[in-house]
Design an enzyme around this catalytic site. Sequence first.
Site, short mmCIF file in Angstrom:
data_model
loop_
_atom_site.label_atom_id
_atom_site.label_comp_id
_atom_site.label_asym_id
_atom_site.label_seq_id
_atom_site.Cartn_x
_atom_site.Cartn_y
_atom_site.Cartn_z
NE ARG A 23 -3.53 -0.32 10.46
CZ ARG A 23 -2.51 0.29 9.87
NH1 ARG A 23 -2.68 1.44 9.30
NH2 ARG A 23 -1.33 -0.27 9.86
NE ARG A 48 7.45 0.71 10.29
CZ ARG A 48 6.33 0.58 9.59
NH1 ARG A 48 6.31 0.85 8.32
NH2 ARG A 48 5.23 0.18 10.18
CE LYS A 93 -1.97 -0.59 4.03
NZ LYS A 93 -1.45 -1.89 4.49
NE ARG A 99 7.30 -2.70 6.68
CZ ARG A 99 5.99 -2.53 6.45
NH1 ARG A 99 5.56 -2.18 5.27
NH2 ARG A 99 5.12 -2.75 7.37
NE ARG A 147 2.48 -2.86 12.35
CZ ARG A 147 2.89 -2.57 11.14
NH1 ARG A 147 3.76 -3.35 10.54
NH2 ARG A 147 2.45 -1.53 10.53
P1 AMP Z 1 1.40 1.67 9.35
O1 AMP Z 1 2.62 2.46 9.06
O2 AMP Z 1 0.22 2.04 8.52
O3 AMP Z 1 1.65 0.20 9.32
O4 AMP Z 1 0.99 2.02 10.86
C1 AMP Z 1 1.86 1.80 11.95
C2 AMP Z 1 1.07 1.76 13.27
O5 AMP Z 1 0.38 2.99 13.46
C3 AMP Z 1 -0.02 0.70 13.34
O6 AMP Z 1 0.48 -0.55 13.72
C4 AMP Z 1 -0.95 1.30 14.40
O7 AMP Z 1 -0.42 1.15 15.70
C5 AMP Z 1 -0.90 2.76 14.06
N1 AMP Z 1 -1.94 3.14 13.07
C6 AMP Z 1 -1.75 3.59 11.80
N2 AMP Z 1 -2.93 3.83 11.20
C7 AMP Z 1 -3.88 3.52 12.10
C8 AMP Z 1 -5.29 3.54 12.08
N3 AMP Z 1 -5.98 3.92 10.99
N4 AMP Z 1 -5.95 3.15 13.20
C9 AMP Z 1 -5.30 2.77 14.31
N5 AMP Z 1 -3.97 2.71 14.40
C10 AMP Z 1 -3.26 3.09 13.31
#
Ligand code: AMP
Length: 184
Positions: free
Chosen positions: A89, A131, A14, A125, A142
């Site tokens: 999400r 990260r 994505k 990754r 996750r």
């Molecule tokens: P990502 O980079 O999109 O994988 O997001 C990293 C982390 O940010 C996730 O594992 C969540 O802890 C938090 N996060 C990102 N987007 C959301 C969302 N829409 N709702 C809740 N937590 C989020």
Amino acid sequence: MRRLIFLGAPGAGKGTQAKLLSEEMKLAHISTGEMLRSAVSEGSELGKKVGAIMESGQLVPDELIVELIAERIKQPDCENGYILDGFPRTVPQAEALGAMLGSVKPTVILFEVTMDDVEARLANRRSQEDRADDSDDVQRERLRVYQEQTAPLISYYDEQNMLTRVSGAGSIDEVFQKLLQALA
Ligand code: AMP
């Protein structure tokens, strides 16, 4: 004005595709994960609330994210349209977005990948990025959270005829070409 939602498992591509498409179509790329990571590194109030949650692989509370997005999509760089990468999400987040947009229906792109692909990409990754939320255990958590809380959005949007499926298999460029075709 295009409003796109990118949906897919962690590692489905994505973020990479959102970056490419935002450049190609001059759309704002809104990654909630990036916004939250910036908040954490700036040490803002929001960052203090969400740091530990993110490190555990859990989702941050819906209210916080919904507020963040409501403000973000009002910014001038969203006037030509935007890509939501990592939001919504959960079903409550999707309902809140629906309420914000009213009669406007975004296009939801689902990047479909097999679990084997996801695992290979996440391992890759892990070796390339530093990260805190990408350790082995946290990645597994996750994925579990994705299956439990985010995957229900697939039928949520499918039932409203808002879902477009794009195969996330293949190289970055192959997937990008398929994405462009799907949007044409
Ligand atoms: P990502 O980079 O999109 O994988 O997001 C990293 C982390 O940010 C996730 O594992 C969540 O802890 C938090 N996060 C990102 N987007 C959301 C969302 N829409 N709702 C809740 N937590 C989020």
